[in-house]
Design a protein around this motif. Sequence first.
Motif, PDB file in Angstrom:
ATOM      1  N   PHE A  20      22.556  70.272 -18.501  1.00  0.00           N
ATOM      2  CA  PHE A  20      22.297  69.400 -19.650  1.00  0.00           C
ATOM      3  C   PHE A  20      22.137  67.945 -19.204  1.00  0.00           C
ATOM      4  O   PHE A  20      21.237  67.238 -19.674  1.00  0.00           O
ATOM      5  N   SER A  54      19.970  62.757 -27.889  1.00  0.00           N
ATOM      6  CA  SER A  54      19.864  63.279 -29.247  1.00  0.00           C
ATOM      7  C   SER A  54      18.935  64.489 -29.302  1.00  0.00           C
ATOM      8  O   SER A  54      19.198  65.446 -30.025  1.00  0.00           O
ATOM      9  N   CYS A  57      20.540  67.482 -27.134  1.00  0.00           N
ATOM     10  CA  CYS A  57      21.721  67.972 -27.866  1.00  0.00           C
ATOM     11  C   CYS A  57      21.378  68.359 -29.289  1.00  0.00           C
ATOM     12  O   CYS A  57      22.280  68.575 -30.113  1.00  0.00           O
ATOM     13  N   THR A  59      20.441  66.867 -31.960  1.00  0.00           N
ATOM     14  CA  THR A  59      21.198  66.129 -32.969  1.00  0.00           C
ATOM     15  C   THR A  59      20.286  65.518 -34.021  1.00  0.00           C
ATOM     16  O   THR A  59      20.402  65.809 -35.213  1.00  0.00           O
ATOM     17  N   GLY A  85      16.854  72.058 -25.406  1.00  0.00           N
ATOM     18  CA  GLY A  85      18.215  71.932 -25.911  1.00  0.00           C
ATOM     19  C   GLY A  85      18.574  72.993 -26.918  1.00  0.00           C
ATOM     20  O   GLY A  85      19.706  73.494 -26.944  1.00  0.00           O
ATOM     21  N   CYS A 172      15.484  74.660 -34.133  1.00  0.00           N
ATOM     22  CA  CYS A 172      16.466  74.219 -33.135  1.00  0.00           C
ATOM     23  C   CYS A 172      17.558  73.347 -33.739  1.00  0.00           C
ATOM     24  O   CYS A 172      18.412  72.829 -33.026  1.00  0.00           O
ATOM     25  N   ALA A 174      17.439  70.395 -34.950  1.00  0.00           N
ATOM     26  CA  ALA A 174      17.391  69.055 -34.347  1.00  0.00           C
ATOM     27  C   ALA A 174      17.306  67.943 -35.388  1.00  0.00           C
ATOM     28  O   ALA A 174      17.990  66.934 -35.275  1.00  0.00           O
ATOM     29  N   THR A 313      21.538  77.669 -32.085  1.00  0.00           N
ATOM     30  CA  THR A 313      20.961  76.348 -31.833  1.00  0.00           C
ATOM     31  C   THR A 313      21.763  75.252 -32.524  1.00  0.00           C
ATOM     32  O   THR A 313      21.479  74.071 -32.343  1.00  0.00           O
ATOM     33  N   GLY A 315      25.345  73.084 -33.770  1.00  0.00           N
ATOM     34  CA  GLY A 315      26.544  72.554 -33.148  1.00  0.00           C
ATOM     35  C   GLY A 315      27.749  72.754 -34.040  1.00  0.00           C
ATOM     36  O   GLY A 315      27.826  73.703 -34.814  1.00  0.00           O
ATOM     37  N   THR A 393      26.376  67.390 -33.915  1.00  0.00           N
ATOM     38  CA  THR A 393      24.958  67.455 -33.523  1.00  0.00           C
ATOM     39  C   THR A 393      24.068  67.713 -34.731  1.00  0.00           C
ATOM     40  O   THR A 393      23.234  68.611 -34.740  1.00  0.00           O
ATOM     41  N   MET A 416      27.608  63.257 -29.011  1.00  0.00           N
ATOM     42  CA  MET A 416      26.508  64.223 -29.088  1.00  0.00           C
ATOM     43  C   MET A 416      26.573  65.204 -27.919  1.00  0.00           C
ATOM     44  O   MET A 416      26.406  66.411 -28.098  1.00  0.00           O
ATOM     45  N   ARG A 420      27.407  69.267 -28.186  1.00  0.00           N
ATOM     46  CA  ARG A 420      26.422  70.284 -27.813  1.00  0.00           C
ATOM     47  C   ARG A 420      26.952  71.255 -26.765  1.00  0.00           C
ATOM     48  O   ARG A 420      26.820  72.481 -26.909  1.00  0.00           O
TER      49      ARG A 420
END
Length: 449
Positions: A20, A54, A57, A59, A85, A172, A174, A313, A315, A393, A416, A420
Amino acid sequence: MGFLFKSRHLSSFQIIIIGFVAVILAGSLLLMLPCSTREAGGASFTDALFTSTSAVCVTGLVVHDTVTYWSLFGQAVILVLIQIGGMGVVTVAVSVAIISGKKIGLMQRSTMQEAISAPQMGGIIRLTGFIIRSVILIELIGAVALATVFCREFGIWKGIWYSVFHSISAFCNAGFDLMGFREQFSSLTAYTGQPVVNLTIMLLIITGGLGFLTWDDIRTNGFRLRRYRMQSKVILTVTGILILLPALFYYFVEFSPADWPEMTASERIWASLFQTVTPRTAGFNTVDLTQISQAGLMIMILLMLIGGATGSTAGGIKTTTVAVLFASAVSVFRRRAEASCFGRRIAGETVRHASAILLMYLVLFFGGGIAVSAIEDLPILTALFETGSAVGTVGLSLGATPDLGTASRLILIALMFFGRVGGLTLIYAAVSGVRPDVSRLPQEKINVG
């Protein structure tokens, strides 16, 4: 990642963390290139590091609006980082090895098992292949659905890019978006009552947050729920509860006609569902979060901290962790020696792990929130919302993150990353190689409660 797998001195947990970190640093360097931003000069290291962290992870917290600050190249870099991620650095590395025809050794299999929280190493390559095919198919279906709206609105090529970007970002979990051309950091507020966008994004978020092992159970057993693993049953049950109960609160209390008179009846339904789904842990929003009541914000913070399923995916402390803690509490109330769920006993070690994870997340959440509040002189609820979003995240923000100083940004970066890779992963990586105790201390009773 290849050199990491060849090292015999690194544990699986250390490989996950180093992987990571390596991807985050590589993404930061790419985002610092002059071609990554719309304005000449490129991004500063702190801005690039924050954005890369971000994205990797998954986020969604940003210091610059994605579409107005980053160029098409920069947006593509962010999208690749989100995909890596979301699937997991190790999963992507093993997938590349499988596609290239390389032999997958025991070290790679062990690391992959830890990365997706698989119960056993056997069948891990088959499961990885299933994950790759499923991810591609789900994101493609999501992009096609979104294209029916975005291509009409933005034209063919821009519509396709927007569809692909938001499909991957949603699946994901995100929360990155390209809608800032209307108003910076506006997310999906222009689509409050748009059924296709709302339904597609929500389904992508939920699907990504269920976890790869739950997909495998659904594929293998279909509607024969009794054959599911206990973990899959717990994930599906808790997910359903965390969608239904907050949605009812938002519909009847938060988005009431008296407080939101501009909303139609259908918009209230979509807004209630969307603001329930997205905190776990996607980061999109279809209403102005600064207009949400403090009670509504506290529910969002709780959902952000819980997050999605283990090996997904998403957190957060995870739905399984919450279920284990709840089952443990019930066993105490009923004066039973062991916690149980769905007719199965939960190991004491699992309960201890769940307790440790909850404590670590609460310390980071409150510690980070208090620090940011003190440094930036922000209201404590605003600071806690940002730190909860970071450690979970999620990516939701009350607008404070872009104006934070360097120290506060570094706090969010750390949160973050921790959120993750997971608390236990960091701990096991740090203590890897430490010999277990061979002796036991004398026992003495301590009263609690």
